[in-house]
Scaffold this active site. Sequence first.
Site, PDB file in Angstrom:
ATOM      1  N   PRO A  27      -0.424  12.015  -3.628  1.00 21.83           N
ATOM      2  CA  PRO A  27       0.686  12.253  -4.540  1.00 21.83           C
ATOM      3  C   PRO A  27       0.310  13.158  -5.695  1.00 21.83           C
ATOM      4  O   PRO A  27      -0.549  12.825  -6.510  1.00 21.83           O
ATOM      5  CB  PRO A  27       1.041  10.857  -5.044  1.00 21.83           C
ATOM      6  CG  PRO A  27      -0.001   9.940  -4.541  1.00 21.83           C
ATOM      7  CD  PRO A  27      -1.031  10.706  -3.813  1.00 21.83           C
ATOM      8  N   GLU A  28       0.926  14.305  -5.716  1.00 18.64           N
ATOM      9  CA  GLU A  28       0.801  15.172  -6.878  1.00 18.64           C
ATOM     10  C   GLU A  28       2.173  15.229  -7.532  1.00 18.64           C
ATOM     11  O   GLU A  28       3.037  14.423  -7.206  1.00 18.64           O
ATOM     12  CB  GLU A  28       0.296  16.566  -6.460  1.00 18.64           C
ATOM     13  CG  GLU A  28      -1.100  16.495  -5.869  1.00 18.64           C
ATOM     14  CD  GLU A  28      -1.672  17.867  -5.501  1.00 18.64           C
ATOM     15  OE1 GLU A  28      -1.288  18.859  -6.125  1.00 18.64           O
ATOM     16  OE2 GLU A  28      -2.486  17.912  -4.566  1.00 18.64           O
ATOM     17  N   HIS A 124      -2.353  -4.555   1.632  1.00 20.35           N
ATOM     18  CA  HIS A 124      -2.721  -3.873   0.397  1.00 20.35           C
ATOM     19  C   HIS A 124      -1.572  -3.819  -0.590  1.00 20.35           C
ATOM     20  O   HIS A 124      -1.488  -2.905  -1.399  1.00 20.35           O
ATOM     21  CB  HIS A 124      -3.236  -2.463   0.672  1.00 20.35           C
ATOM     22  CG  HIS A 124      -4.461  -2.423   1.515  1.00 20.35           C
ATOM     23  ND1 HIS A 124      -5.663  -2.951   1.123  1.00 20.35           N
ATOM     24  CD2 HIS A 124      -4.662  -1.925   2.756  1.00 20.35           C
ATOM     25  CE1 HIS A 124      -6.557  -2.771   2.079  1.00 20.35           C
ATOM     26  NE2 HIS A 124      -5.971  -2.155   3.084  1.00 20.35           N
ATOM     27  N   ARG A 146      -6.609   2.268  -1.315  1.00 19.82           N
ATOM     28  CA  ARG A 146      -7.883   2.679  -1.912  1.00 19.82           C
ATOM     29  C   ARG A 146      -8.023   2.289  -3.366  1.00 19.82           C
ATOM     30  O   ARG A 146      -9.096   2.416  -3.947  1.00 19.82           O
ATOM     31  CB  ARG A 146      -8.043   4.186  -1.747  1.00 19.82           C
ATOM     32  CG  ARG A 146      -8.453   4.526  -0.339  1.00 19.82           C
ATOM     33  CD  ARG A 146      -8.637   5.977  -0.166  1.00 19.82           C
ATOM     34  NE  ARG A 146      -9.853   6.449  -0.801  1.00 19.82           N
ATOM     35  CZ  ARG A 146     -10.255   7.691  -0.713  1.00 19.82           C
ATOM     36  NH1 ARG A 146      -9.531   8.568  -0.050  1.00 19.82           N
ATOM     37  NH2 ARG A 146     -11.342   8.072  -1.276  1.00 19.82           N
TER      38      ARG A 146
END
Length: 334
Positions: A27-28, A124, A146
């Site tokens: 994600p930018e 997660h 992560r």
Amino acid sequence: MSRGHGFNPAQARRSLSCTAWRPPGLPELPEIEHLRRTLEPILVGATIRRVRLLRRDIAVVVGHSDEPVRGRHLLAGMTIAEIRRHGKHLAIIADCGRALCVHLGMTGQLRILPAHQRTSPHNHVHCIWRLEAGGTMHRLIFRDPRRFGGLAAIDSTECLVMSYWANLGKDALTITADQLAMQLGRSRRCIKAALLDQGVLAGVGNIYADEALFRAGIHPASIAASLSRSQVARLTSAIHTTLSEAIRAGGSTIRDYVDASGDAGSFASRHRVYGRAAQPCVKCTKPLASASIAQRTSVFCEHCQTHTAQHSQTPKQPTNPVIHNLPTPTSSRP
DNA sequence: CTTATGACCTGATAGC
DNA sequence: TGCTATCAGGTCATAA
């Protein structure tokens, strides 16, 4: 340097026992802006009935890092007034002014699910909000395999903007050429490193740095301060158009970025250099080069992207690539 | 002050 | 088939 923009999830994870969160994909700015737009219609006006934080170390209370994260920090019982974005940061703002800043890191996701849909505890998922919007119950989940991302609870909107976001540069979507030139003016770093620095401008990551530099015809190893005024103007324009097109396409979705409804973006198929090492340049058809610049894999065209002053310590091993006549000129990810 | 590097984290993939 | 090694990159602490 982007010296601590207030809260950082990774830092929070190290310095105390809070929660870590995971972003989905890469994600930018375009991915976050697209996410903001898809969340807004459902979240604004909704009231949070219950919050479950499944992993404490993905969240932190800004300014009180030793304080345990409680429901009110996660906006429990509050009504959402606004979803704001700056660079890669997303903030959920309650009508009382309290803010919850979400950062997706690399693999984080923020998704809205039907209230009845179960989420696997091994999936997660680190935080779950039950919220009521117009008489309908929804669930908002934050998952991040992560855990490079995280949640930051902030007392007030003023604190969010004036303190937590204070060290971020101008938003990449609206920064002007003058403002960018000012930031690059004295920097001896290579331009790629400067573009990745969120304190210089906020929102550009590895993908769009490469794409913007290609469109501007600037070699990523050029020293930032050596760029001419017109080059900075071209670069600014390239950043704007690259990000805008990506927003329109719903983001890149290299691996697992999905928006709030779980849909993948389509911009990856439009990448001109990222992920296309050794494939033909779309302008000159020469094979694209690949090298590690600013600690990141960088893909560029040695013919179309000109050096101004080259960064001295750039470990260039422009892997003189072989052209593979692959059927897929673009690398899109299913 | 500036800039550079390693660590963090896990899933996907390549290689054996 | 199954195991291991490698890579991905956003952001920090630390070093120079």
